[in-house]
Design a protein around this motif. Sequence first.
Motif, PDB file in Angstrom:
ATOM      1  N   TYR A   1       1.015  -1.153  -0.041  1.00 26.56           N
ATOM      2  CA  TYR A   1       0.002  -0.023  -0.130  1.00 26.56           C
ATOM      3  C   TYR A   1       0.997   1.123   0.030  1.00 26.56           C
ATOM      4  O   TYR A   1       1.565   1.422   1.074  1.00 26.56           O
ATOM      5  CB  TYR A   1      -0.760  -0.061   1.302  1.00 26.56           C
ATOM      6  CG  TYR A   1      -2.013  -0.995   1.403  1.00 26.56           C
ATOM      7  CD1 TYR A   1      -3.130  -1.172   0.755  1.00 26.56           C
ATOM      8  CD2 TYR A   1      -1.735  -2.194   2.054  1.00 26.56           C
ATOM      9  CE1 TYR A   1      -3.961  -1.955   0.696  1.00 26.56           C
ATOM     10  CE2 TYR A   1      -2.596  -3.029   2.163  1.00 26.56           C
ATOM     11  CZ  TYR A   1      -3.858  -3.156   1.366  1.00 26.56           C
ATOM     12  OH  TYR A   1      -4.823  -3.895   1.501  1.00 26.56           O
TER      13      TYR A   1
ATOM     14  N   LYS B   1      -4.567 -10.569   5.639  1.00 29.01           N
ATOM     15  CA  LYS B   1      -5.394 -11.673   5.232  1.00 29.01           C
ATOM     16  C   LYS B   1      -6.081 -11.352   4.038  1.00 29.01           C
ATOM     17  O   LYS B   1      -6.427 -11.561   2.994  1.00 29.01           O
ATOM     18  CB  LYS B   1      -6.442 -12.135   6.477  1.00 29.01           C
ATOM     19  CG  LYS B   1      -5.489 -12.764   7.598  1.00 29.01           C
ATOM     20  CD  LYS B   1      -6.431 -13.410   8.531  1.00 29.01           C
ATOM     21  CE  LYS B   1      -7.489 -12.648   9.301  1.00 29.01           C
ATOM     22  NZ  LYS B   1      -6.844 -11.381  10.133  1.00 29.01           N
TER      23      LYS B   1
ATOM     24  N   ALA C   1       2.598  -4.666   2.839  1.00 33.77           N
ATOM     25  CA  ALA C   1       1.339  -5.546   3.546  1.00 33.77           C
ATOM     26  C   ALA C   1       1.725  -7.220   3.513  1.00 33.77           C
ATOM     27  O   ALA C   1       1.756  -7.841   4.263  1.00 33.77           O
ATOM     28  CB  ALA C   1       0.227  -5.226   3.215  1.00 33.77           C
TER      29      ALA C   1
ATOM     30  N   GLU D   1     -13.570 -13.871   6.244  1.00 37.11           N
ATOM     31  CA  GLU D   1     -14.308 -13.805   7.408  1.00 37.11           C
ATOM     32  C   GLU D   1     -15.772 -13.689   7.491  1.00 37.11           C
ATOM     33  O   GLU D   1     -16.419 -12.772   7.850  1.00 37.11           O
ATOM     34  CB  GLU D   1     -13.800 -12.369   8.180  1.00 37.11           C
ATOM     35  CG  GLU D   1     -12.496 -12.521   8.418  1.00 37.11           C
ATOM     36  CD  GLU D   1     -12.196 -11.544   9.512  1.00 37.11           C
ATOM     37  OE1 GLU D   1     -12.759 -11.293  10.554  1.00 37.11           O
ATOM     38  OE2 GLU D   1     -11.047 -10.990   9.539  1.00 37.11           O
TER      39      GLU D   1
ATOM     40  N   ASN E   1      -5.394  -9.497  13.626  1.00 40.89           N
ATOM     41  CA  ASN E   1      -5.741  -8.203  12.926  1.00 40.89           C
ATOM     42  C   ASN E   1      -4.601  -7.743  12.391  1.00 40.89           C
ATOM     43  O   ASN E   1      -3.641  -7.682  13.016  1.00 40.89           O
ATOM     44  CB  ASN E   1      -6.496  -7.272  13.708  1.00 40.89           C
ATOM     45  CG  ASN E   1      -7.743  -7.711  14.246  1.00 40.89           C
ATOM     46  OD1 ASN E   1      -7.873  -8.251  15.528  1.00 40.89           O
ATOM     47  ND2 ASN E   1      -8.499  -8.110  13.228  1.00 40.89           N
TER      48      ASN E   1
HETATM   49  N1  ATP Z   1      -5.770   0.881   2.104  1.00 40.72           N
HETATM   50  C1  ATP Z   1      -4.584   0.816   2.849  1.00 40.72           C
HETATM   51  N2  ATP Z   1      -3.678   1.394   2.880  1.00 40.72           N
HETATM   52  C2  ATP Z   1      -2.625   1.447   3.799  1.00 40.72           C
HETATM   53  N3  ATP Z   1      -2.419   0.259   4.521  1.00 40.72           N
HETATM   54  C3  ATP Z   1      -3.324  -0.619   4.550  1.00 40.72           C
HETATM   55  C4  ATP Z   1      -4.431  -0.513   3.751  1.00 40.72           C
HETATM   56  N4  ATP Z   1      -5.376  -1.521   3.952  1.00 40.72           N
HETATM   57  C5  ATP Z   1      -4.770  -2.449   4.747  1.00 40.72           C
HETATM   58  N5  ATP Z   1      -3.724  -1.881   5.148  1.00 40.72           N
HETATM   59  C6  ATP Z   1      -2.419  -2.363   6.103  1.00 40.72           C
HETATM   60  O1  ATP Z   1      -2.236  -3.655   5.507  1.00 40.72           O
HETATM   61  C7  ATP Z   1      -2.044  -4.538   6.589  1.00 40.72           C
HETATM   62  C8  ATP Z   1      -2.690  -5.788   6.481  1.00 40.72           C
HETATM   63  O2  ATP Z   1      -4.189  -5.402   6.331  1.00 40.72           O
HETATM   64  P1  ATP Z   1      -5.374  -6.486   6.058  1.00 40.72           P
HETATM   65  O3  ATP Z   1      -6.642  -5.712   5.907  1.00 40.72           O
HETATM   66  O4  ATP Z   1      -4.850  -7.413   4.794  1.00 40.72           O
HETATM   67  O5  ATP Z   1      -5.365  -7.439   7.456  1.00 40.72           O
HETATM   68  P2  ATP Z   1      -6.318  -8.292   7.979  1.00 40.72           P
HETATM   69  O6  ATP Z   1      -5.382  -9.566   8.100  1.00 40.72           O
HETATM   70  O7  ATP Z   1      -7.384  -8.797   6.918  1.00 40.72           O
HETATM   71  O8  ATP Z   1      -6.803  -7.889   9.164  1.00 40.72           O
HETATM   72  P3  ATP Z   1      -8.346  -7.841   9.880  1.00 40.72           P
HETATM   73  O9  ATP Z   1      -8.480  -9.340  10.674  1.00 40.72           O
HETATM   74  O10 ATP Z   1      -8.424  -6.994  11.073  1.00 40.72           O
HETATM   75  O11 ATP Z   1      -9.444  -7.835   8.767  1.00 40.72           O
HETATM   76  C9  ATP Z   1      -2.433  -3.599   7.814  1.00 40.72           C
HETATM   77  O12 ATP Z   1      -1.276  -3.504   8.582  1.00 40.72           O
HETATM   78  C10 ATP Z   1      -3.071  -2.440   7.364  1.00 40.72           C
HETATM   79  O13 ATP Z   1      -2.967  -1.525   8.210  1.00 40.72           O
END
Ligand code: ATP
Lengths: 238, 300
Positions: free
Chosen positions: A11, A40, A16, A161, A36
Amino acid sequence: MLYLEDIRTFYGEIEALKGLTLEARKGEVTCVLGPNGAGKTTTMFTIAGILKPRTGTLFLEDENLTHVSAQSRVRKGIALVPENRLIFPQMTIAENLDTGALSRPLKDAGIQEDILKMYERFPRLHERKEQMAGTLSGGEQQMLAIARALMAKPKILLMDEPSLGLAPLIVKEIFNIIRQLNEEGVTILLVEQNAKMALTVADHVYLIEQGKVTFNGNPSEIHQDEVIRRAYLGSEVS
Amino acid sequence: MITDFVQNCIDGIMVGSGYSLLALGFTLVFGVLKRLNLSYGPSIMLGAYVGTWSFLNIADNIWLVLLTTICATVVIGIYVEQLCFRAVSKETTIASMVSSFAIWMQLEEIALHLLPERTYPFPAFFDSGLLEFGPFTARSEYLFMFVVMLLLLLILHAFIYRTRIGLAIRAYSDHPSASAYMGIDGSSVLFLAFIIVSIIGGIAGFLILSADSQITPFFGLWATFKGLIAMMLGGIGSLSGAVLGGLILGVIEANAFWYGDPVIRDISSFMLLFTMLIIRPGGIFGHKIEIHQKIASERV
Ligand SMILES: Nc1ncnc2c1ncn2[C@@H]1O[C@H](COP(=O)(O)OP(=O)(O)OP(=O)(O)O)[C@@H](O)[C@H]1O
Ligand SMILES: [Mg+2]
């Protein structure tokens, strides 16, 4: 069926996914667990083509889809049930199902038949088919999101999820559906926070932390790993 | 007495069908994009200028004028789409509006360079005739505009609610990111919406101006006012609302003109909008739309 190799997704300058390698085998439920912010959803978006990885490759069966657009990936058989469901709130349930079939050719005669099958599988959607999707309960919306994705006749179903924010009874229902779909031969890649439930349907489990795979094995192996068990299943599980 | 009133209403509906045509374009852009395209009226004006130019410089052929007007409006519509809507990110709604306003100025300037005089003739579609229905009359070119407007409403409605492309457009308008997950290409939807809206605009401009038989650069401003007021009366985002809003505006204006004068007519449209915004802020059909949106967004 689906292979991700050394995927790195950014990003802006934030990395990520830091070299993610993952495989979802045909006919299996592959489950991705992780805290979190582990990446994922980013993984799901990268597979669906919403996000473009900076490096790495992605194969579906024997076809390299790394540089293929999100629209074509739906047509090639990757369907996403997004996190938070994201149904079309101001369209009816019937219309929501129709949008799922937009990736199929117009002449596909099976579409009407498949809609009937969805109503059979989800009778609650049938009762409310002319109702606006935004007025459905959370559980019903989740079922609609699953049905909508299935309308694309995917080779692999990505579920981000599906139990998020639902009451325990509904969560059970959702997992029954996942199990049922899998028995019918649908290949599923499932992201979950609810590890306990997820492990009851999973054939294979990946653990992702900070954009990397930190564990990869079958559910019984995860039960043997003391640290992971503590972190994801709570200490009372044996 | 009552005959006068009925005749006023007929006149109002005839003129109002032009407003309805304009409102259809506005409501479609707004309904699909949730963004206001302020350069829509001026785009139609410039498109019609190109039509007049071809009439003056190429050939005295009404079909040529119709074709050049529509094509020019479509080209300008694509230009506006690329500059104000595609390039500007979805989160900054205001930026699209402001930049489309800036384009307004640009389009007027181009029109003035194309044809520098204040007024130009615009060819009539066919010879004006007065049709009589008992004690009542209607001008044939307005009756034609009314029929075309109703036909366009039917076609648009069928297109939006009965075709796959219409379904994709509605899905995009309802939830842009979710539509991307269904394999809908948002930029194609945007592009297509602008083309459709520009075609409607070209037809609207052509019919209104050929009934008026003249064109000035003020047409852009005029079209914006009438179209926006009609759209807001009917309820933003509703096709039949836009048509009804245009007809009501026409009827009120015609009566205000008959019982008052041109100034009262112009004031009446603003008074109408003002009253409407107080008693029913969502417009005639807007109430339903608003409730839908509210229920929907509370749940999601
Ligand atoms: N649009 C974005 N811009 C910048 N960073 C992002 C963006 N979307 C996600 N991130 C970052 O990327 C990383 C992974 O995010 P992601 O949404 O894939 O996590 P996740 O495992 O799905 O979490 P959750 O269980 O909360 O849904 C995190 O550190 C998040 O802050
Ligand atoms: Mg997530």
